[in-house]
Every structure is written in structure tokens, then in C-alpha cells.
Design an enzyme around this catalytic site. Structure first.
Site, PDB file in Angstrom:
ATOM      1  N   ASP A  49       0.582  -0.915   0.074  1.00  0.00           N
ATOM      2  CA  ASP A  49      -0.256  -0.225  -0.153  1.00  0.00           C
ATOM      3  C   ASP A  49       1.061   1.244   0.179  1.00  0.00           C
ATOM      4  O   ASP A  49       0.307   2.265  -0.066  1.00  0.00           O
ATOM      5  CB  ASP A  49      -1.311  -0.052   1.407  1.00  0.00           C
ATOM      6  CG  ASP A  49      -0.138   0.122   2.567  1.00  0.00           C
ATOM      7  OD1 ASP A  49       1.099  -0.376   2.594  1.00  0.00           O
ATOM      8  OD2 ASP A  49      -1.036   0.307   3.259  1.00  0.00           O
ATOM      9  N   SER A  50       2.360   0.972   0.245  1.00  0.00           N
ATOM     10  CA  SER A  50       3.219   1.812   0.202  1.00  0.00           C
ATOM     11  C   SER A  50       3.080   3.019  -1.604  1.00  0.00           C
ATOM     12  O   SER A  50       3.340   3.611  -1.731  1.00  0.00           O
ATOM     13  CB  SER A  50       4.221   1.281  -0.007  1.00  0.00           C
ATOM     14  OG  SER A  50       4.800   0.620  -1.074  1.00  0.00           O
ATOM     15  N   ASP A  88      -1.463  -7.521  -0.263  1.00  0.00           N
ATOM     16  CA  ASP A  88      -1.376  -5.672   0.948  1.00  0.00           C
ATOM     17  C   ASP A  88      -2.827  -5.679   1.225  1.00  0.00           C
ATOM     18  O   ASP A  88      -3.616  -4.989   0.499  1.00  0.00           O
ATOM     19  CB  ASP A  88      -0.431  -4.746   0.552  1.00  0.00           C
ATOM     20  CG  ASP A  88       0.078  -4.395   2.295  1.00  0.00           C
ATOM     21  OD1 ASP A  88       0.229  -4.934   3.348  1.00  0.00           O
ATOM     22  OD2 ASP A  88       1.000  -3.544   1.928  1.00  0.00           O
ATOM     23  N   LYS A 118      -0.828  -9.761   3.652  1.00  0.00           N
ATOM     24  CA  LYS A 118       0.774  -9.166   3.903  1.00  0.00           C
ATOM     25  C   LYS A 118      -0.556  -7.945   5.010  1.00  0.00           C
ATOM     26  O   LYS A 118      -1.799  -7.505   4.183  1.00  0.00           O
ATOM     27  CB  LYS A 118       1.675  -8.280   3.556  1.00  0.00           C
ATOM     28  CG  LYS A 118       2.267  -7.363   5.004  1.00  0.00           C
ATOM     29  CD  LYS A 118       3.203  -7.444   4.361  1.00  0.00           C
ATOM     30  CE  LYS A 118       3.124  -5.443   3.333  1.00  0.00           C
ATOM     31  NZ  LYS A 118       2.223  -4.462   4.926  1.00  0.00           N
ATOM     32  N   GLU A 120      -1.117  -5.569   8.553  1.00  0.00           N
ATOM     33  CA  GLU A 120      -0.535  -4.637   9.826  1.00  0.00           C
ATOM     34  C   GLU A 120      -1.197  -4.928  10.930  1.00  0.00           C
ATOM     35  O   GLU A 120      -2.246  -5.240  11.484  1.00  0.00           O
ATOM     36  CB  GLU A 120      -0.416  -3.027   8.848  1.00  0.00           C
ATOM     37  CG  GLU A 120       0.608  -2.661   7.821  1.00  0.00           C
ATOM     38  CD  GLU A 120       0.807  -1.304   8.070  1.00  0.00           C
ATOM     39  OE1 GLU A 120       0.486  -0.508   9.081  1.00  0.00           O
ATOM     40  OE2 GLU A 120       0.942  -0.533   6.895  1.00  0.00           O
ATOM     41  N   GLU A 191       9.646  -3.980  10.578  1.00  0.00           N
ATOM     42  CA  GLU A 191       9.988  -2.557   9.748  1.00  0.00           C
ATOM     43  C   GLU A 191      10.606  -1.259  11.212  1.00  0.00           C
ATOM     44  O   GLU A 191       9.992  -1.588  11.753  1.00  0.00           O
ATOM     45  CB  GLU A 191       8.350  -1.759   9.377  1.00  0.00           C
ATOM     46  CG  GLU A 191       9.207  -0.537   8.284  1.00  0.00           C
ATOM     47  CD  GLU A 191       7.852   0.121   7.420  1.00  0.00           C
ATOM     48  OE1 GLU A 191       7.010  -0.657   7.437  1.00  0.00           O
ATOM     49  OE2 GLU A 191       7.806   1.260   7.616  1.00  0.00           O
TER      50      GLU A 191
HETATM   51  O1  KIV Z   1       2.950  -0.758   1.657  1.00  0.00           O
HETATM   52  C1  KIV Z   1       4.463  -1.375   2.037  1.00  0.00           C
HETATM   53  O2  KIV Z   1       5.277  -1.244   0.463  1.00  0.00           O
HETATM   54  C2  KIV Z   1       4.840  -1.995   2.559  1.00  0.00           C
HETATM   55  C3  KIV Z   1       6.667  -2.088   2.717  1.00  0.00           C
HETATM   56  C4  KIV Z   1       7.266  -0.637   3.545  1.00  0.00           C
HETATM   57  C5  KIV Z   1       6.593  -3.593   3.966  1.00  0.00           C
HETATM   58  O3  KIV Z   1       4.801  -2.620   3.957  1.00  0.00           O
END
Ligand code: KIV
Length: 281
Positions: A49-50, A88, A118, A120, A191
Site C-alpha cells: 500500500d506504499s 497488501d 500481508k 499490519e 519495519e
Molecule cells: O507497503 C509497503 O510497501 C510495505 C513495505 C514497506 C514493507 O508495507
């Protein structure tokens, strides 16, 4: 000749930790880069989600929607022949209930083509991880700095520097990582935590740790694509390394193009189609 490469699987990731083989993960957001990173031998492509920050230009990852994640995951999945594709779960798509989390994880796999998801959070997300894993969707946890918690943390700050069991405390980060493993995650992203803390967690867990800003002792490393290839501004986070300067190269190429178009150097006849002379019948 295109060779068929064996897909990186969940058991393979576990084997890498057991054998001491470092795991590589890079973020990818589209087909073009997914193909290139796959070709380079990256083990896991994280559709992170970056993308909210490096692709969409937001200040945080919070505005990213599940539909957007599905859209980007599809593109990456089409380009990744060997790498495992990690979808994500964005902010708001899994926190409200485990049921909602399961439904949205299914969307990333079914509609997006992700091989795993993934999310958080540690202790607070244990039940959610368990529920997603119970429908056979492999889950990667993410503890330490969790960018979706940016407003609670007060910025993108290193975690685990002070002792304590409250969020951000060293003991709490350990507890979070243990909870993620106990809930059934097959790997965990660490992280922005001190390297000795990452070493302690990596030694304590049987699942692989994948670090970003967590030092050399993790079982693997992850970098954001734009940091790795220099596609952002000159600023690079302290923990990242720029292996190329693609941003500068794009500007150089585009400036050359602008110059040549303005002065009539491009296109030449070689870039044009000759007039077709039709034969009289
Ligand atoms: O969203 C992302 O790119 C991430 C990485 C920084 C691990 O969660």
C-alpha cells in the site's frame, strides 16, 4: 528462449530460513516492473500500500482502497512468473472485523491473483490472521513501524527504542511478532526497529523475518522499488540503498526528446512511414 521457472512457494520461503538463505522482497505496482524484478530473481513481489505514497502521491498510505490494491495486484500477478505475489490489505479493509478481513483477503487472491496477503499489526490482529490463515490464505504479518498507524505514532518513526509493553515499546514489538507467529502467519515484516531487536526476534521465531530498516540479522530484506532504483526525489530513507538513478535517467531522456522535437531533429525519415504508392489497376 524463455525458461520455465519454479514458482516460489510458502514452504520454499520456510526452507530458505531453515537453510540460512536470505529472502528478497521488493515492492511492485505494475506489470512492467513485475516482469523486470521477476527476471532479476527477486523472491517475493509485494504489492504494497506504499503505492499510495510512491505511485499516487499521497502523504500517507491511508487513502488507498481495496479496489486499487486489487487493480495493482492483477498487473503484478500477470508479470510475475517465478516470484510469489504478496497482496497488501490496505487501511480499513481488515481492522473492523475478522469476517471483513477474510472477505477482503479472498478478493486479493481471487480477483487480484495474489498468492498470499500481508497486514499490519501484532497482538491486536492475531485473531484476524488466524481467521484468514484458516481459509488457507497464507498471511504475512507486519510489526514495528506500521505506516497505517502513522497518526497514533506521530510520524514514520523507529519503534522499539524504549522499553515497555505499550505500542512502540521494545517488549511490545517482541510480543507482537510472537503473536503473529502463534496466529499462523508464515512470515513477518519487521519495519524500522533497532538491529539488535530484529536479531532477537529473528532468533526467537521459527517463521522468517523480512526486514526494512531492521538491519542485517533478519532472514530477508524488503525495499520499496522507488527507493531501490532511484525513482523518487533525491531523498532516500536512511535504511534504503539506491542501486540506480532511474529518475535522473528519465529526466535526461525526456529533456533530450523535448530538445529534439523543438528543433526538428526528431523524428527523422527513419521514424516515419513512406507514402504508399498505390498501383493503378
Ligand atoms: O507497503 C509497503 O510497501 C510495505 C513495505 C514497506 C514493507 O508495507
Amino acid at each position: 528462449m524463455e525458461t520455465t521457472k519454479k514458482r516460489v512457494t510458502v514452504p520454499e520461503i520456510g526452507r530458505m530460513k531453515a537453510d540460512g538463505e536470505r529472502i528478497t522482497m521488493v515492492t511492485a505496482y505494475d506489470w512492467t516492473f513485475a516482469r523486470l524484478l521477476d527476471e532479476a530473481g527477486v523472491d517475493m513481489l509485494l504489492v504494497g500500500d506504499s503505492l499510495g505514497m510512491v505511485v499516487q502521491g499521497h502523504e500517507t498510505t491511508l487513502p488507498v482502497t481495496l479496489d486499487e490494491m486489487v487493480y495493482h495486484t492483477r498487473m503484478v500477478a500477470r508479470g510475475a512468473k517465478r516470484a510469489m505475489v504478496v497482496g497488501d490489505l490496505p487501511f480499513g479493509s481488515y481492522q473492523s472485523s475478522p469476517e471483513r478481513a477474510v472477505e477482503n483477503a479472498i478478493r486479493l487472491v481471487k480477483d487480484g491473483g495474489a498468492h498470499c496477503v500481508k497486514l499490519e499489526g501484532g497482538l491486536a490482529m492475531a485473531e484476524t490472521i488466524e481467521r484468514i490463515a484458516s481459509v488457507d490464505i497464507p498471511v504475512i504479518g507486519h510489526v514495528g513501524l506500521t505506516p497505517q498507524s502513522v497518526h497514533r505514532i506521530g510520524g514514520h518513526r523507529v519503534q522499539g527504542r524504549r522499553h515497555g509493553s505499550t505500542p512502540g515499546g521494545r517488549e511490545r514489538v517482541i510480543e507482537d511478532a510472537r503473536a503473529v507467529e502463534a496466529a499462523g502467519a508464515f512470515a513477518v515484516v519487521l519495519e524500522c526497529i533497532p538491529l539488535d531487536l530484529a536479531a532477537e526476534i529473528t532468533g526467537a521465531l521459527s517463521i522468517p523475518t523480512i526486514g526494512i530498516g531492521a538491519g542485517v540479522h533478519c532472514d530477508g530484506q524488503v525495499l520499496v522499488l522507488h527507493d531501490l532504483v532511484g525513482l523518487n526525489d533525491a531523498w532516500t530513507p536512511r535504511f534504503a540503498k539506491r542501486y540506480a538513478e532511474l529518475g535522473r535517467e528519465v529526466i535526461r531522456a525526456a529533456q533530450a526528446y523535448v530538445g529534439e522535437v523543438k528543433t526538428g531533429v526528431f523524428p527523422t525519415d527513419a521514424h516515419a512511414f513512406a507514402p504508399q504508392v498505390a498501383k493503378a489497376s
